[in-house]
Design a protein around this motif. Structure first.
Motif, mmCIF file in Angstrom:
data_model
loop_
_atom_site.group_PDB
_atom_site.id
_atom_site.type_symbol
_atom_site.label_atom_id
_atom_site.label_comp_id
_atom_site.label_asym_id
_atom_site.label_seq_id
_atom_site.Cartn_x
_atom_site.Cartn_y
_atom_site.Cartn_z
ATOM 1 N N PRO A 190 46.320 -0.224 57.116
ATOM 2 C CA PRO A 190 44.896 -0.530 56.985
ATOM 3 C C PRO A 190 44.014 0.348 57.853
ATOM 4 O O PRO A 190 42.815 0.207 57.850
ATOM 5 C CB PRO A 190 44.814 -1.982 57.445
ATOM 6 N N VAL A 191 44.602 1.260 58.620
ATOM 7 C CA VAL A 191 43.831 2.101 59.531
ATOM 8 C C VAL A 191 43.190 3.241 58.751
ATOM 9 O O VAL A 191 43.854 3.996 58.065
ATOM 10 C CB VAL A 191 44.725 2.658 60.653
ATOM 11 N N ALA A 192 41.894 3.348 58.865
ATOM 12 C CA ALA A 192 41.150 4.402 58.168
ATOM 13 C C ALA A 192 41.214 5.687 58.962
ATOM 14 O O ALA A 192 41.118 5.687 60.180
ATOM 15 C CB ALA A 192 39.701 3.990 57.978
ATOM 16 N N LYS A 193 41.357 6.782 58.286
ATOM 17 C CA LYS A 193 41.302 8.100 58.903
ATOM 18 C C LYS A 193 40.008 8.752 58.434
ATOM 19 O O LYS A 193 39.750 8.839 57.246
ATOM 20 C CB LYS A 193 42.496 8.962 58.477
ATOM 21 N N TRP A 194 39.189 9.192 59.357
ATOM 22 C CA TRP A 194 37.918 9.794 58.997
ATOM 23 C C TRP A 194 38.142 11.184 58.425
ATOM 24 O O TRP A 194 38.926 11.957 58.931
ATOM 25 C CB TRP A 194 36.990 9.886 60.197
ATOM 26 N N SER A 195 37.453 11.478 57.376
ATOM 27 C CA SER A 195 37.561 12.776 56.735
ATOM 28 C C SER A 195 36.421 13.662 57.195
ATOM 29 O O SER A 195 35.288 13.206 57.343
ATOM 30 C CB SER A 195 37.493 12.608 55.217
ATOM 31 N N THR A 196 36.707 14.938 57.403
ATOM 32 C CA THR A 196 35.656 15.861 57.806
ATOM 33 C C THR A 196 34.809 16.288 56.618
ATOM 34 O O THR A 196 33.778 16.903 56.779
ATOM 35 C CB THR A 196 36.252 17.113 58.462
ATOM 36 N N SER A 197 35.235 15.939 55.416
ATOM 37 C CA SER A 197 34.478 16.313 54.226
ATOM 38 C C SER A 197 33.724 15.111 53.658
ATOM 39 O O SER A 197 33.614 14.955 52.457
ATOM 40 C CB SER A 197 35.418 16.891 53.161
ATOM 41 N N ALA A 198 33.222 14.276 54.534
ATOM 42 C CA ALA A 198 32.489 13.088 54.104
ATOM 43 C C ALA A 198 31.262 13.492 53.301
ATOM 44 O O ALA A 198 30.592 14.468 53.603
ATOM 45 C CB ALA A 198 32.063 12.267 55.322
ATOM 46 N N ALA A 199 30.988 12.699 52.295
ATOM 47 C CA ALA A 199 29.843 12.986 51.434
ATOM 48 C C ALA A 199 28.566 12.554 52.135
ATOM 49 O O ALA A 199 28.299 11.376 52.290
ATOM 50 C CB ALA A 199 29.999 12.270 50.100
ATOM 51 N N VAL A 200 27.770 13.494 52.560
ATOM 52 C CA VAL A 200 26.537 13.207 53.285
ATOM 53 C C VAL A 200 25.564 12.425 52.419
ATOM 54 O O VAL A 200 24.884 11.531 52.890
ATOM 55 C CB VAL A 200 25.892 14.511 53.803
ATOM 56 N N ALA A 201 25.523 12.708 51.137
ATOM 57 C CA ALA A 201 24.596 12.016 50.242
ATOM 58 C C ALA A 201 24.888 10.519 50.226
ATOM 59 O O ALA A 201 23.974 9.701 50.237
ATOM 60 C CB ALA A 201 24.683 12.590 48.836
ATOM 61 N N ASP A 202 26.171 10.124 50.227
ATOM 62 C CA ASP A 202 26.521 8.714 50.239
ATOM 63 C C ASP A 202 26.089 8.063 51.543
ATOM 64 O O ASP A 202 25.577 6.961 51.549
ATOM 65 C CB ASP A 202 28.031 8.535 50.054
ATOM 66 N N LYS A 203 26.315 8.755 52.647
ATOM 67 C CA LYS A 203 25.914 8.239 53.952
ATOM 68 C C LYS A 203 24.413 7.998 53.959
ATOM 69 O O LYS A 203 23.944 6.996 54.461
ATOM 70 C CB LYS A 203 26.326 9.227 55.032
ATOM 71 N N ASP A 204 23.663 8.910 53.411
ATOM 72 C CA ASP A 204 22.218 8.758 53.358
ATOM 73 C C ASP A 204 21.809 7.575 52.498
ATOM 74 O O ASP A 204 20.757 6.985 52.728
ATOM 75 C CB ASP A 204 21.567 10.037 52.850
ATOM 76 N N GLU A 205 22.615 7.214 51.509
ATOM 77 C CA GLU A 205 22.301 6.054 50.672
ATOM 78 C C GLU A 205 22.231 4.782 51.510
ATOM 79 O O GLU A 205 21.352 3.963 51.305
ATOM 80 C CB GLU A 205 23.338 5.876 49.563
ATOM 81 N N LEU A 206 23.159 4.617 52.439
ATOM 82 C CA LEU A 206 23.142 3.441 53.295
ATOM 83 C C LEU A 206 21.913 3.459 54.194
ATOM 84 O O LEU A 206 21.203 2.457 54.293
ATOM 85 C CB LEU A 206 24.409 3.355 54.144
ATOM 86 N N LEU A 207 21.657 4.586 54.826
ATOM 87 C CA LEU A 207 20.478 4.681 55.691
ATOM 88 C C LEU A 207 19.196 4.455 54.896
ATOM 89 O O LEU A 207 18.277 3.783 55.362
ATOM 90 C CB LEU A 207 20.440 6.041 56.395
ATOM 91 N N GLU A 208 19.160 4.998 53.688
ATOM 92 C CA GLU A 208 17.991 4.820 52.836
ATOM 93 C C GLU A 208 17.810 3.360 52.441
ATOM 94 O O GLU A 208 16.703 2.825 52.492
ATOM 95 C CB GLU A 208 18.140 5.687 51.582
ATOM 96 N N ALA A 209 18.895 2.698 52.075
ATOM 97 C CA ALA A 209 18.810 1.288 51.688
ATOM 98 C C ALA A 209 18.345 0.417 52.852
ATOM 99 O O ALA A 209 17.643 -0.572 52.654
ATOM 100 C CB ALA A 209 20.160 0.806 51.171
ATOM 101 N N LEU A 210 18.733 0.801 54.065
ATOM 102 C CA LEU A 210 18.322 0.054 55.256
ATOM 103 C C LEU A 210 16.992 0.535 55.811
ATOM 104 O O LEU A 210 16.464 -0.043 56.754
ATOM 105 C CB LEU A 210 19.398 0.174 56.340
ATOM 106 N N ASN A 211 16.476 1.622 55.250
ATOM 107 C CA ASN A 211 15.246 2.252 55.711
ATOM 108 C C ASN A 211 15.374 2.679 57.176
ATOM 109 O O ASN A 211 14.486 2.457 57.989
ATOM 110 C CB ASN A 211 14.034 1.345 55.499
#
Length: 130
Positions: free
Chosen positions: A32-53
């Motif tokens: 269950p341990v997540a490994k962070w990827s260096t190729s994370a999709a920045v657009a998806d990350k921005d979706e969360l920030l955008e939804a939370l304003n």
């Protein structure tokens, strides 16, 4: 160790994973341990920030550290908590789809986990660690 700090860091990890960071390995691994990827999709990350304003990860982190839930953050900043929930549900469902396709979970496990996703996400967005 400060339990509040542990809970905040855990919440941030969940928020960031829902916000677009990818698992470092395929879902075929039972760990269950997540490994962070260096190729994370920045657009998806921005979706969360955008939804939370929210303007930055740091701003989100500070709000969570101050004991606010994602729902509180969205409400205070004119964000859309339903968009946050839908985003998280879609991303978790996509992860479940990948795990089913790879054979790391059975159809029965998939159905049981998928049935709980919306409820778990809805509960998590209202959780505070104050």
């Amino acid at each position: 160790m400060n339990i509040k700090r542990v809970m905040i860091v855990g919440t941030m990890i969940v928020a960031m994973s829902f916000g677009g960071t990818a698992w470092g390995r395929t879902a075929a691994i039972a760990s269950p341990v997540a490994k962070w990827s260096t190729s994370a999709a920045v657009a998806d990350k921005d979706e969360l920030l955008e939804a939370l304003n929210q303007s930055s990860d740091e701003e989100l982190y500070e709000a969570l550290y101050d004991g606010k839930s994602l729902k509180d953050i969205a409400a205070e900043n004119g964000g859309n908590i339903n968009q946050v929930i839908n985003l998280q549900v879609a991303q978790l469902t996509q992860q479940l789809d990948s795990r089913l396709a790879s054979g790391s979970i059975t159809r029965e496990q998939y159905a049981a986990q998928k049935a709980e996703v919306r409820e778990l996400v809805t509960q998590s967005v209202t959780t505070t660690f104050g």
